[in-house]
Design a protein around this motif. Structure first.
Motif, short mmCIF file in Angstrom:
data_model
loop_
_atom_site.label_atom_id
_atom_site.label_comp_id
_atom_site.label_asym_id
_atom_site.label_seq_id
_atom_site.Cartn_x
_atom_site.Cartn_y
_atom_site.Cartn_z
N GLY A 205 0.82 -1.21 0.00
CA GLY A 205 0.00 0.00 0.00
C GLY A 205 0.85 1.26 0.00
O GLY A 205 0.54 2.22 -0.71
N LEU A 206 1.93 1.26 0.79
CA LEU A 206 2.83 2.41 0.81
C LEU A 206 3.46 2.64 -0.56
O LEU A 206 3.65 3.78 -0.99
CB LEU A 206 3.92 2.20 1.87
N ARG A 207 3.78 1.56 -1.22
CA ARG A 207 4.40 1.67 -2.56
C ARG A 207 3.43 2.34 -3.53
O ARG A 207 3.83 3.20 -4.32
CB ARG A 207 4.79 0.28 -3.05
N ARG A 208 2.17 1.95 -3.47
CA ARG A 208 1.17 2.56 -4.35
C ARG A 208 0.96 4.04 -4.00
O ARG A 208 0.67 4.86 -4.87
CB ARG A 208 -0.15 1.81 -4.27
N LEU A 209 1.10 4.35 -2.72
CA LEU A 209 0.85 5.72 -2.28
C LEU A 209 2.02 6.65 -2.57
O LEU A 209 1.83 7.81 -2.95
CB LEU A 209 0.55 5.70 -0.77
N LEU A 210 3.26 6.15 -2.39
CA LEU A 210 4.44 7.01 -2.43
C LEU A 210 5.19 7.00 -3.75
O LEU A 210 5.97 7.91 -4.02
CB LEU A 210 5.40 6.61 -1.31
N VAL A 211 4.99 5.95 -4.55
CA VAL A 211 5.76 5.81 -5.79
C VAL A 211 4.87 6.14 -6.99
O VAL A 211 3.74 5.66 -7.09
CB VAL A 211 6.33 4.38 -5.92
N ALA A 212 5.40 6.97 -7.89
CA ALA A 212 4.65 7.35 -9.07
C ALA A 212 4.34 6.12 -9.93
O ALA A 212 5.14 5.19 -9.99
CB ALA A 212 5.45 8.36 -9.90
N PRO A 213 3.18 6.09 -10.61
CA PRO A 213 2.79 4.92 -11.41
C PRO A 213 3.84 4.52 -12.43
O PRO A 213 4.10 3.34 -12.65
CB PRO A 213 1.50 5.37 -12.09
N GLY A 214 4.48 5.52 -13.07
CA GLY A 214 5.49 5.20 -14.06
C GLY A 214 6.69 4.48 -13.46
O GLY A 214 7.22 3.54 -14.05
N LEU A 215 7.09 4.90 -12.27
CA LEU A 215 8.21 4.23 -11.60
C LEU A 215 7.83 2.84 -11.11
O LEU A 215 8.65 1.93 -11.13
CB LEU A 215 8.68 5.08 -10.41
N ARG A 216 6.55 2.65 -10.70
CA ARG A 216 6.11 1.32 -10.29
C ARG A 216 6.16 0.36 -11.47
O ARG A 216 6.62 -0.77 -11.35
CB ARG A 216 4.68 1.36 -9.75
N ALA A 217 5.71 0.83 -12.64
CA ALA A 217 5.73 -0.01 -13.83
C ALA A 217 7.15 -0.34 -14.25
O ALA A 217 7.47 -1.48 -14.63
CB ALA A 217 4.99 0.68 -14.97
N GLU A 218 8.04 0.64 -14.13
CA GLU A 218 9.44 0.41 -14.51
C GLU A 218 10.10 -0.59 -13.57
O GLU A 218 10.86 -1.47 -14.01
CB GLU A 218 10.19 1.75 -14.48
N ALA A 219 9.81 -0.46 -12.26
CA ALA A 219 10.38 -1.38 -11.29
C ALA A 219 9.87 -2.81 -11.51
O ALA A 219 10.61 -3.78 -11.39
CB ALA A 219 10.06 -0.92 -9.88
N ALA A 220 8.58 -2.92 -11.82
CA ALA A 220 8.00 -4.25 -12.08
C ALA A 220 8.61 -4.88 -13.32
O ALA A 220 8.90 -6.08 -13.35
CB ALA A 220 6.48 -4.13 -12.24
N ALA A 221 8.86 -4.07 -14.35
CA ALA A 221 9.47 -4.59 -15.58
C ALA A 221 10.90 -5.03 -15.33
O ALA A 221 11.39 -6.03 -15.88
CB ALA A 221 9.43 -3.51 -16.67
N ALA A 222 11.61 -4.30 -14.44
CA ALA A 222 13.00 -4.65 -14.12
C ALA A 222 13.08 -5.99 -13.41
O ALA A 222 14.04 -6.74 -13.57
CB ALA A 222 13.64 -3.56 -13.26
#
Length: 223
Positions: A205-222
């Motif tokens: 939940g903190l990740r969804r709240l604090l991290v921008a969607p674009g960075l979440r997608a990039e981290a997931a792809a990595a």
């Protein structure tokens, strides 16, 4: 399963100083204290070494070495030096939690694309602005991952508090072994696992709240 149901359904398990609510609160307190101290140590150091590149190799090497230390051994060593109580427990948990937070913070900041840094410098940012407005937000997914890893490890390992006369959920495990009470042993283990799962969900939940969607997608792809 019947043993667990009987143990959790016993009203005596939910009241008094040895009841489940009290033990859970004790365990959460030790864990939060250790995690807060670890973050206060590891995040600033990781940001500094990651941003400047100075001392990074030494810092990460020491952190990786600390990962190899047996937590229970560290605990009993500190007990010999400082005596029984909360201090040895927290010190041992901090020694466990600092390495993943420190390494992830350092690597997260060091891994920021050099082109982004050049662009920030070209826009007039300097030093601290580059760190806090660019590097820290971009590194946030990796930092939170390190925090989550440390938190789960601390919650699982905080059961060692029971070995030096401090409470927490470890009391159920230690006392269950001593009394050969399988229901108490299993009940304590289930509570620790449940707390670790809740912690994982909290960090999601903190990740969804604090991290921008674009960075979440990039981290997931990595990954």
């Amino acid at each position: 399963m019947t043993l667990l149901v009987d143990w959790f359904s016993d009203p005596a398990q939910w009241t008094g100083p040895a009841g489940i609510p009290t033990r859970v609160l004790e365990h959460v307190y030790y864990s939060l204290l250790a995690l807060a101290l670890s973050a206060a140590i590891a995040v600033p150091v990781g940001l500094l070494t990651g941003h400047t590149g100075v001392g990074g190799f030494l810092t990460t090497s020491l952190a990786n070495f600390a990962r190899a230390l047996p937590t229970i051994g560290v605990l009993f060593l500190i007990v010999l030096l400082a005596g029984i109580g909360l201090v040895p427990v927290v010190c041992a948990l901090v020694a466990l939690a600092v390495p993943p937070i420190l390494v992830n913070t350092h690597e997260g900041v060091r891994g920021v694309d050099a082109r982004l840094k050049d662009a920030a410098l070209g826009m007039g940012m300097r030093g601290r602005e580059v760190l806090f407005k660019l590097e820290l937000p971009v590194a946030a997914p990796l930092i939170l991952l390190g925090m989550r890893t440390a938190a789960v490890q601390v919650i699982a390992t905080a059961t060692i508090a029971a070995y030096v006369g401090v409470g927490g959920l470890g009391r159920y495990i230690v006392d269950g072994q001593a009394r050969q009470d399988l229901s108490m042993l299993l009940g304590g283990s289930v509570l620790v696992v449940g707390l670790a799962v809740l912690t994982t969900l909290l960090f999601a939940g903190l990740r969804r709240l604090l991290v921008a969607p674009g960075l979440r997608a990039e981290a997931a792809a990595a990954r």
